[in-house]
Design a protein around this motif. Structure first.
Motif, PDB file in Angstrom:
ATOM      1  N   SER A   1      20.985 -81.346  44.926  1.00 15.88           N
ATOM      2  CA  SER A   1      20.018 -80.790  45.107  1.00 15.88           C
ATOM      3  C   SER A   1      19.051 -81.645  45.959  1.00 15.88           C
ATOM      4  O   SER A   1      19.027 -82.828  45.794  1.00 15.88           O
ATOM      5  CB  SER A   1      19.353 -80.646  43.674  1.00 15.88           C
TER       6      SER A   1
ATOM      7  N   GLU B   1      13.172 -87.039  44.416  1.00 13.99           N
ATOM      8  CA  GLU B   1      12.730 -87.545  42.894  1.00 13.99           C
ATOM      9  C   GLU B   1      13.198 -89.214  42.923  1.00 13.99           C
ATOM     10  O   GLU B   1      12.402 -89.921  42.787  1.00 13.99           O
ATOM     11  CB  GLU B   1      13.764 -87.178  41.596  1.00 13.99           C
TER      12      GLU B   1
ATOM     13  N   PHE C   1       9.448 -83.924  38.453  1.00 13.58           N
ATOM     14  CA  PHE C   1      10.131 -82.760  38.639  1.00 13.58           C
ATOM     15  C   PHE C   1      10.694 -81.958  37.378  1.00 13.58           C
ATOM     16  O   PHE C   1      10.731 -80.733  37.060  1.00 13.58           O
ATOM     17  CB  PHE C   1      11.543 -82.730  39.675  1.00 13.58           C
ATOM     18  N   VAL C   2      10.956 -82.660  36.309  1.00 15.10           N
ATOM     19  CA  VAL C   2      11.340 -82.324  35.049  1.00 15.10           C
ATOM     20  C   VAL C   2      10.144 -81.686  34.193  1.00 15.10           C
ATOM     21  O   VAL C   2      10.197 -80.610  33.590  1.00 15.10           O
ATOM     22  CB  VAL C   2      12.084 -83.482  34.096  1.00 15.10           C
TER      23      VAL C   2
ATOM     24  N   GLN D   1       9.411 -78.383  35.998  1.00 17.60           N
ATOM     25  CA  GLN D   1      10.081 -77.522  35.515  1.00 17.60           C
ATOM     26  C   GLN D   1       9.933 -77.024  34.051  1.00 17.60           C
ATOM     27  O   GLN D   1       9.891 -75.895  33.772  1.00 17.60           O
ATOM     28  CB  GLN D   1      11.580 -78.055  35.427  1.00 17.60           C
TER      29      GLN D   1
ATOM     30  N   MET E   1       6.795 -74.781  34.535  1.00 14.47           N
ATOM     31  CA  MET E   1       6.931 -73.655  35.238  1.00 14.47           C
ATOM     32  C   MET E   1       7.787 -72.743  34.186  1.00 14.47           C
ATOM     33  O   MET E   1       7.760 -71.433  34.232  1.00 14.47           O
ATOM     34  CB  MET E   1       7.864 -73.817  36.273  1.00 14.47           C
ATOM     35  N   GLN E   2       8.569 -73.084  33.192  1.00 11.54           N
ATOM     36  CA  GLN E   2       8.997 -72.437  32.259  1.00 11.54           C
ATOM     37  C   GLN E   2       8.309 -72.250  31.083  1.00 11.54           C
ATOM     38  O   GLN E   2       8.800 -71.346  29.896  1.00 11.54           O
ATOM     39  CB  GLN E   2      10.607 -73.024  31.663  1.00 11.54           C
TER      40      GLN E   2
ATOM     41  N   GLN F   1       9.370 -69.690  39.443  1.00  7.30           N
ATOM     42  CA  GLN F   1      10.077 -69.691  38.021  1.00  7.30           C
ATOM     43  C   GLN F   1      11.482 -69.242  38.021  1.00  7.30           C
ATOM     44  O   GLN F   1      12.175 -69.920  37.288  1.00  7.30           O
ATOM     45  CB  GLN F   1       9.114 -68.904  37.159  1.00  7.30           C
TER      46      GLN F   1
ATOM     47  N   VAL G   1      13.633 -72.131  39.309  1.00  7.08           N
ATOM     48  CA  VAL G   1      13.590 -73.138  38.596  1.00  7.08           C
ATOM     49  C   VAL G   1      14.695 -72.784  37.466  1.00  7.08           C
ATOM     50  O   VAL G   1      15.323 -73.408  37.054  1.00  7.08           O
ATOM     51  CB  VAL G   1      12.274 -73.700  38.022  1.00  7.08           C
ATOM     52  N   GLY G   2      14.510 -71.852  37.042  1.00  8.18           N
ATOM     53  CA  GLY G   2      15.445 -71.080  35.827  1.00  8.18           C
ATOM     54  C   GLY G   2      16.835 -71.165  36.535  1.00  8.18           C
ATOM     55  O   GLY G   2      17.627 -71.190  35.415  1.00  8.18           O
TER      56      GLY G   2
ATOM     57  N   ARG H   1      18.154 -72.942  38.837  1.00  6.15           N
ATOM     58  CA  ARG H   1      18.522 -74.389  38.739  1.00  6.15           C
ATOM     59  C   ARG H   1      18.938 -74.849  37.608  1.00  6.15           C
ATOM     60  O   ARG H   1      19.916 -75.533  37.485  1.00  6.15           O
ATOM     61  CB  ARG H   1      17.481 -75.106  39.712  1.00  6.15           C
ATOM     62  N   GLY H   2      18.273 -74.671  36.666  1.00  7.44           N
ATOM     63  CA  GLY H   2      18.366 -75.208  35.284  1.00  7.44           C
ATOM     64  C   GLY H   2      19.790 -74.830  34.468  1.00  7.44           C
ATOM     65  O   GLY H   2      20.186 -75.395  33.930  1.00  7.44           O
TER      66      GLY H   2
END
Length: 184
Positions: free
Chosen positions: A5, A11, A101-102, A105, A108-109, A166, A169-170, A172-173
């Motif tokens: 990524s 990061e 970034f974490v 994330q 955002m969730q 969102q 990010v979802g 990516r997670g």
């Protein structure tokens, strides 16, 4: 084939920035004053929040993430003021996640970053209540400047962009969980 990524590269760059880029003390203090003004503006729109903070008058809350610190004190009016550097904190909140970034994330969730809490339990409960119940009505404030229709359109655009972020990010997670062999 696993791809790296671009966020991991950013990061790594962020974590390796030299401490020589630390802003001067006056700039940090002025930014803290601006944050306190914003927080007080939001608190003033929620009378119950001000009542809860007034009960905690004089209590000092120290927040820390990495080398960044922020220390405020509850006033008798139910607002916040900057606390002196020598003020003993009644509550210390330390964000334990190092990666911005974490943290982003998690926010955002719809979650909160991991926090280590030390100090006054009642004050911690009040701060938690504030975090859960007080929200800034940005659209209302913008409507006072731009008018109702432009403020609504701007906020609708921001909400659409936020939802897209969102979803990204979802995904990516979920993709990183699958690549590491963990369930989402």
């Amino acid at each position: 084939m696993a791809t790296q990524s671009p966020f991991s590269m950013l990061e790594g760059l962020f974590q390796n920035l030299p401490s020589a880029l630390t802003p001067p003390a006056w700039a940090i203090e002025e930014s803290h004053r601006r944050v306190v003004l914003l927080l007080n503006h939001v608190l003033q729109q929620e009378p119950q929040a001000m009542e809860r903070l007034a009960r905690q008058k004089g209590c000092v809350i120290h927040t820390q993430w990495r080398e960044f610190t922020f220390r405020v004190q509850a006033t008798p009016a139910g607002l916040l003021d900057l606390a002196g550097a020598d003020a003993k904190p009644d509550l210390t909140l330390t964000i334990t996640e190092d990666s911005p970034f974490v943290i982003a994330q998690a926010v955002m969730q719809g979650g909160k970053p991991s926090v280590r809490i030390e100090g006054d339990v009642q004050l911690a409960a009040e701060v938690n209540w504030l975090a859960d119940h007080v929200r800034w009505d940005v659209e209302e404030d913008l409507s006072k400047i731009l008018g109702d229709a432009p403020a609504h359109m701007l906020m609708q655009t921001c909400r659409t962009m936020g939802q897209a972020l969102q979803q990204f990010v979802g995904k990516r997670g979920a993709a990183s969980s699958e690549s590491s062999g963990k369930a989402p």
